[in-house]
Structure formats: C-alpha cells, structure tokens
Design a protein around this motif. Structure first.
Motif, PDB file in Angstrom:
ATOM      1  N   GLY A  53       5.479  53.590 -69.780  1.00  0.00           N
ATOM      2  CA  GLY A  53       5.361  52.948 -71.080  1.00  0.00           C
ATOM      3  C   GLY A  53       4.355  53.678 -71.950  1.00  0.00           C
ATOM      4  O   GLY A  53       3.822  54.734 -71.588  1.00  0.00           O
ATOM      5  N   ARG A  54       4.076  53.111 -73.098  1.00  0.00           N
ATOM      6  CA  ARG A  54       3.210  53.731 -74.101  1.00  0.00           C
ATOM      7  C   ARG A  54       1.830  54.080 -73.556  1.00  0.00           C
ATOM      8  O   ARG A  54       1.268  55.132 -73.888  1.00  0.00           O
ATOM      9  N   GLU A  81       7.714  60.334 -64.870  1.00  0.00           N
ATOM     10  CA  GLU A  81       8.155  59.314 -65.811  1.00  0.00           C
ATOM     11  C   GLU A  81       9.351  58.561 -65.263  1.00  0.00           C
ATOM     12  O   GLU A  81      10.143  59.108 -64.482  1.00  0.00           O
ATOM     13  N   TRP A  94      11.533  53.121 -69.440  1.00  0.00           N
ATOM     14  CA  TRP A  94      10.695  52.016 -69.883  1.00  0.00           C
ATOM     15  C   TRP A  94      11.345  50.695 -69.483  1.00  0.00           C
ATOM     16  O   TRP A  94      12.535  50.487 -69.708  1.00  0.00           O
ATOM     17  N   THR A 117       6.043  47.576 -72.408  1.00  0.00           N
ATOM     18  CA  THR A 117       7.285  47.285 -71.689  1.00  0.00           C
ATOM     19  C   THR A 117       7.272  45.912 -71.030  1.00  0.00           C
ATOM     20  O   THR A 117       8.312  45.441 -70.587  1.00  0.00           O
TER      21      THR A 117
END
Length: 394
Positions: free
Chosen positions: A81-82, A102, A105, A135
């Motif tokens: 997520g961010r 990664e 999300w 998320t």
C-alpha cells in the motif's frame, strides 16, 4: 470518521490545555519518566528506550530509519500500500540500498514470501507497515521477528495506524523497533510519535553515536557512519530522555501531556478490551456498509479492526458523496491514494470514534447521501445490519 486523524478524546484535549512547564523542572522530568513507563505497557515491552519523538508519526518513522540505516546498508521493504512506498522513500533518502517486494493492494504477504526475500537480499533491516490505511489491511507480524533473527536482520514496524486498536506485542513478536502516532486508535491529535527500541537496535544506534562523538577505542570494530540527522538522531534523543537530560531539543510539553493522557485512557480500559472494542465497531461498520450495497475492499481475513474499505458504486461520484457527508452532516470519510483514489471510501472506527453512536450516525448519514445520489438502498438497512452485530455481541 475517516482513516485518521480522528475526533480526539475530550480527556486528551483537556489534558493539553494545561500550562507549560520548563523542560528541566523536576515535575516535567518526572512526567517524561511516567510517559516512558506508560508506553512500555502500551507496546507490551520491557524496552528501556521507549519514549516520544516530537513530531507527527512520520517523524517517528524517519527518526527510527535514519538512525538505524547508514548509507549503503541494505533494507527490505514489503509494499502492499501507500505507506510501504513511504518507508522505501525515507530509506532511500537515508542513503540505504533499498530492496522491495510488492503485492496487489488489498492483499498481504505470506511469511514464505518474506522469508524468500530475506534470504535473497540479506538486509540489515526489514521495514514493514503493520496496518496500511490506504488499503485497510494489516500484515501479520507473528513469526517475522524469528525470521529476522535467523537472517541477521532487525525488524522495524510502522504501527501508526494500529497501535491501541489492533493486537500488537512488541517483545513476544520479537520486534526490534516500532513507531506509532496518537491520531488513530490512541484517540489524540497528530504531533507526537511513541517509539520503542530493543537492545539490539539500541546497540546499532549507540555505535553510530560513538563515531559522532569520537569516543570509539582504536581497537574497536569499524562502526557505521554517524547519523545524518540532528533533530531525528535517536542516539541524542535517548540521552535527552535519560537521566543525563542532554539538551537536544525543547520538549513539546503540550504534546507530552496529550500523549500521557492517551496512554492513561487506553490502559484504564485495558489493551485486550480496546482491541475487542475496535473489532466490534469495525465489524458493525462493515456490516452496515455492506447492507447499503457497498462491497468491501481487500482481503477481509486481514482487515484492520479500525478502518473499513468499501468500493464506490458505479455511477456515484465518490468525492461528491464525501462532500455532502461533510457539509450536510459534519462527518468526514476518506478516499484513498494511487490506484485506489476514487475507487474506494475508507471509513474509520478508531479511538474515541469506536463507539456505537458514531457508527450508527455515520451509516444513517451515508444512506441519506447515497439515496440522494441515486444509489438504491433499502431504508434503514445499514443501521439495522449494525444493530444485528451489536445484538449478537451483547
């Protein structure tokens, strides 16, 4: 009622209205010692170096990472997520050799995936977000500390969005460093970052501090470069919060009072009770939003207790709904970042807002706004579904 900051507990606001006290006043230093003890209980740790960093939760994150990582040190950041991207950015700015993995999300990483990356990268630090509010899912932490010890890495956890409202056990889970903020489950304002450091992490930071001070013996192993930040140098902050009372900065007295009251409120309720309260109201909000025809977003098995992600229906202007909620009802909900901006709403139930009346009022307002936006809702469906959750828990 967004993902934070949230409505502060009135007790915290009252505590913060007290007059300022000089930073070397015996009462002030006694209060600092009291706060250290309180947050050891909040983090569930015996770590001596448990304290506050003056600044928002991001200041705590940066203080931890810039103090642990010297230029060239490898760090592994699992991004879901961010805020995983934020950790990676801060590490790059510290000059670290940043490696990332990664996942989509709304999903989290398996322990096997993280172990494979640890084996491949062999980092000095594994830096993980616990609950990523972008998320609304939380990465499981149990087992990661053992993996890090096996691979010779330190485990750093960003617990900004989870501490106080989601189960978090620093020592039991072998977390070396954890940082948080007041403005989510702890029910305060942003501006103070509780942090805790294990003995292993402290040793790394103290070694770097000794280079800065020029006090290493000639025969000592070569240490890493000195910490690049002055204000966010945890070595100096450790000394400021110790009996030495190093004159590093002027303590933010008002935030100290607020942080102390946040911890007092939480511990009076009990950690397990607070975790259960957040879980209950989070389930009620999820049930209510689902009954309004808003599909939940993300892997529900890993949902944070304190924030719900729901998909914005086709044909509905998400920003217009948020605007009407705020203007007509005085209730704020959030959208998200990056690929989820305009795709989901994030509705928080955390801290002082993890209450039945706040949940029911938000659902009633959301139904009214959605109906005016043309989204079909059965009258009272959201509130009724929440009531069912509360009734089953009674």
């Amino acid at each position: 009622m967004g993902p934070g900051p949230i409505t502060a507990d009135p007790r915290v606001l009252r505590a913060m209205s007290a007059q300022l006290v000089g930073q070397y006043d015996p009462w002030m230093t006694g209060t600092m010692n009291e706060v250290m003890g309180l947050y050891r209980e909040v983090f569930i740790t015996e770590n001596q170096q448990t304290m506050l960093v003056d600044g928002t939760s991001r200041a705590g994150i940066e203080a931890a990472l810039v103090s642990l990582l010297a230029p060239g040190d490898r760090v592994l950041v699992p991004i879901f997520g961010r805020f995983g991207h934020l950790l990676a950015e801060i590490c790059r700015r510290a000059g670290a050799d940043v490696h990332t993995i990664e996942t989509e999300w709304g999903q989290v990483f398996t322990e096997d995936a993280i172990e494979a990356a640890l084996s491949d990268v062999q980092p000095k630090v594994l830096a993980v977000v616990h609950g990523d509010t972008s998320t609304t899912v939380a990465q499981p932490l149990e087992g990661l500390g053992e993996l890090c010890e096996r691979h010779g890495a330190l485990l750093y956890v960003d617990a900004t969005a989870t501490l106080g409202g989601n189960e978090f056990r620093t020592d039991e889970w072998r977390i070396d460093v954890a940082t948080a903020g007041l403005q989510k489950c702890l029910g305060g304002p942003s501006g103070s970052a509780p942090v805790t450091f294990s003995e292993r992490a402290v040793a790394v930071i103290e070694a770097r501090k000794s280079v800065e001070e020029g006090i290493r013996d000639e025969g000592d192993p070569v240490a890493a470069e000195p910490i690049r930040s002055n204000y966010l140098d945890m070595g100096q902050i450790f000394d400021y919060w110790s009996e030495r009372r190093l004159n590093h900065h002027t303590e933010a007295t008002t935030m100290l009072f607020g942080a102390r009251e946040c911890a007092r409120i939480l511990l009076e309720e009990g950690l397990a009770e607070s975790w259960s309260r957040h879980q209950l109201h989070g389930r009620a909000m999820l049930a209510g939003a689902s009954a309004l025809g808003l599909p939940p977003f993300g892997a529900l098995a890993y949902k944070m207790t304190n924030v719900v992600g729901v998909e914005i229906p086709d044909g509905v202007n998400g920003d217009a709904v948020r605007g009407a909620m705020l203007e007509d009802f005085g209730i704020e909900i959030g959208t998200s970042f990056g690929p989820l901006h305009g795709r989901i709403w994030r509705i928080g139930t955390m801290g002082y807002n993890a209450r039945t009346d706040a949940v029911l009022t938000t659902l009633a307002a959301l139904e009214a706004v959605l109906r005016r936006a043309g989204h079909p809702c059965s009258p009272g469906a959201g509130v009724d579904a929440a009531y069912e959750v509360y009734g089953a828990a009674a």
